[in-house]
Design a protein around this motif. Sequence first.
Motif, short mmCIF file in Angstrom:
data_model
loop_
_atom_site.label_atom_id
_atom_site.label_comp_id
_atom_site.label_asym_id
_atom_site.label_seq_id
_atom_site.Cartn_x
_atom_site.Cartn_y
_atom_site.Cartn_z
N SER A 144 0.88 -1.28 -0.39
CA SER A 144 -0.18 0.05 -0.03
C SER A 144 0.67 1.30 -0.40
N LEU A 145 0.26 2.14 -0.39
CA LEU A 145 1.01 3.75 -0.26
C LEU A 145 1.85 3.52 1.47
N GLU A 146 1.10 3.49 2.25
CA GLU A 146 1.85 3.53 3.69
C GLU A 146 2.95 2.80 3.58
N GLU A 147 2.50 1.68 3.43
CA GLU A 147 3.52 0.35 3.07
C GLU A 147 5.09 0.86 2.26
N ALA A 148 4.76 1.15 1.42
CA ALA A 148 5.79 2.00 0.66
C ALA A 148 6.97 2.61 1.46
N ARG A 149 6.16 4.25 2.25
CA ARG A 149 6.95 4.65 2.51
C ARG A 149 7.92 4.35 3.65
N LEU A 150 7.17 3.66 4.31
CA LEU A 150 7.37 2.78 5.45
C LEU A 150 8.64 2.04 5.08
N ILE A 151 8.57 1.16 3.94
CA ILE A 151 9.91 0.52 3.59
C ILE A 151 10.61 1.61 2.17
N ALA A 152 10.31 2.03 1.75
CA ALA A 152 11.29 3.46 1.14
C ALA A 152 12.03 4.43 2.44
N ALA A 153 11.62 4.28 3.84
CA ALA A 153 12.41 5.19 4.71
C ALA A 153 13.59 4.09 4.93
N ALA A 154 13.05 2.73 5.56
CA ALA A 154 14.25 2.07 5.64
C ALA A 154 15.15 1.70 5.06
N LYS A 155 16.19 2.66 4.78
CA LYS A 155 17.01 2.86 3.60
C LYS A 155 18.08 1.66 4.72
N ASP A 156 17.97 1.43 5.53
CA ASP A 156 19.59 -0.21 5.25
C ASP A 156 18.60 -1.20 5.28
N VAL A 157 17.02 -0.97 4.62
CA VAL A 157 16.50 -2.73 4.69
C VAL A 157 16.70 -2.73 3.31
N ALA A 159 18.54 -0.73 1.09
CA ALA A 159 20.11 -1.36 0.30
C ALA A 159 20.80 -2.74 0.25
N ARG A 160 19.92 -4.03 1.49
CA ARG A 160 21.03 -4.62 1.79
C ARG A 160 20.45 -5.62 0.43
N PHE A 161 19.07 -5.06 0.18
CA PHE A 161 19.12 -6.20 -1.63
C PHE A 161 19.37 -5.45 -3.33
N ASP A 162 18.99 -5.64 -4.17
CA ASP A 162 19.84 -4.78 -5.09
C ASP A 162 17.91 -4.94 -5.94
N LEU A 163 17.45 -3.66 -5.98
CA LEU A 163 15.90 -3.22 -6.55
C LEU A 163 16.24 -2.94 -7.90
N VAL A 164 16.03 -3.62 -8.53
CA VAL A 164 16.18 -3.63 -9.65
C VAL A 164 14.48 -3.37 -10.65
N LEU A 165 13.43 -3.36 -10.29
CA LEU A 165 12.10 -3.14 -10.90
C LEU A 165 11.10 -2.66 -9.54
N VAL A 166 10.48 -1.60 -9.57
CA VAL A 166 8.85 -1.67 -9.16
C VAL A 166 8.02 -1.51 -9.72
N MET A 167 7.03 -1.79 -9.80
CA MET A 167 6.57 -2.15 -10.59
C MET A 167 4.89 -2.20 -9.76
N GLU A 190 2.95 8.73 -8.10
CA GLU A 190 3.39 8.64 -6.60
C GLU A 190 3.83 7.84 -5.57
N MET A 191 3.78 6.50 -6.27
CA MET A 191 5.22 5.97 -5.33
C MET A 191 6.20 5.42 -5.87
N THR A 192 6.55 5.57 -6.95
CA THR A 192 7.05 4.82 -7.56
C THR A 192 8.69 5.84 -7.33
N ALA A 193 8.04 7.39 -6.88
CA ALA A 193 9.21 8.40 -6.56
C ALA A 193 9.62 8.28 -5.41
N LEU A 194 9.38 7.31 -4.93
CA LEU A 194 9.82 6.81 -3.41
C LEU A 194 10.94 6.70 -3.58
#
Length: 375
Positions: A144-157, A159-167, A190-194
């Motif tokens: 969800s939008l709120e979950e995406a915001r939380l995950i995007a803010a958890a940059k240390d999480v 950063a542990r993998f290679d995010l190759v695509l958002v869909m 809006e969401m991919t801007a995160l």
Amino acid sequence: MAHAEREGLACGRLTIDLEALADNWRSLAERTQQTECGAAIKGDGYGTGLEKAAATLSRAGCRTLFTAVPDEGLRARSAAPESRVFVLAGLLPGAAEAYRKGGLIPVLNCPDEVIEWAEYCAAAGQRLPAAIHLDTGMNRMGLSLEEARLIAAAKDVVARFDLVLVMSHLVCGGDPANPLNARQLERFHEMTALFPGVPRSLANSPGIFLGADYHFDVARPGISLYGGRAMDDGENPMRPVVTAEARVLITHSAAKGETVGYGAVETLRRDSRIAIVGIGYADGYHRLAGAGGGHKPANAWVNGHVVPLVGRVSMDLIALDVTDVPEADCSRGDWVEMFGPHIPVDDVAAKAGTIGYELLTGLGSRYTRTYIGGS
């Protein structure tokens, strides 16, 4: 048993045109222009055979494949080892090591999957690839939008993998006038801007036809590759890939006023000649395509003649009204096209109250299969 011998014993057969599959992919790749054109090969390659589809698309130039479940992903990797293979079902609990060994890229659909993949990558000392699925309106899979915001803010999480695509996935892409398309597009921006700088994917088959605003970095067509209709209206520009045929087992005469098949749902309005062909709903040909559903039944094609189904579709048998077909053009042993180049799969599906996807992915195991056009 040799193929010719198997076909001689078969009541149904499929002809799968791999060159048409490759041409359809090339046509869609031309539409997407600078956007990479991938391919969805889930559902056993939409009934065409996953390995055959993966290898054909790879030879045509496709380098990104989307499967539904890990087993499909492993099969795709074996058939097209140079391609990236995404698993849309996400990361199954405790299966990260198997994904790594199989070279599979999970599409992470919830925060728990994101955290599990990040923790596995940290423990393995590898930044392994993954995609993140964003829910822009389907309410099925994805953050969800709120979950995406939380995950995007958890940059240390992250950063542990290679995010190759958002869909994300379109809900009503087949209807260009539906306002949900524009709302999803706005939410996707809006969401991919995160996740700045990460490649984006929104367009399935309908999304490709909606235009360049929906294409982003990677398109992932499915039904259009296999010759099915992507848009609700208009001409279908894709080449048919699958031809399903049934063998005429017998022909016989029936008098006006008699009924045909289970439930006596159809009464003959004239003296008729009936052909019985050897497939039915056990072969994935839907029961509701026959009579009794409050609509005209589907058609079939025999030696240049379009003929209607008559009566209900049975498990193993279907009756056709061949009264207007010369006997020489429809006799015992002849093959009848149930769908293919003369009878579009989507027309049959519409008569059955379903979509071409369901007919293709539900093809039964009793058909013999012939592949043409592949190298």
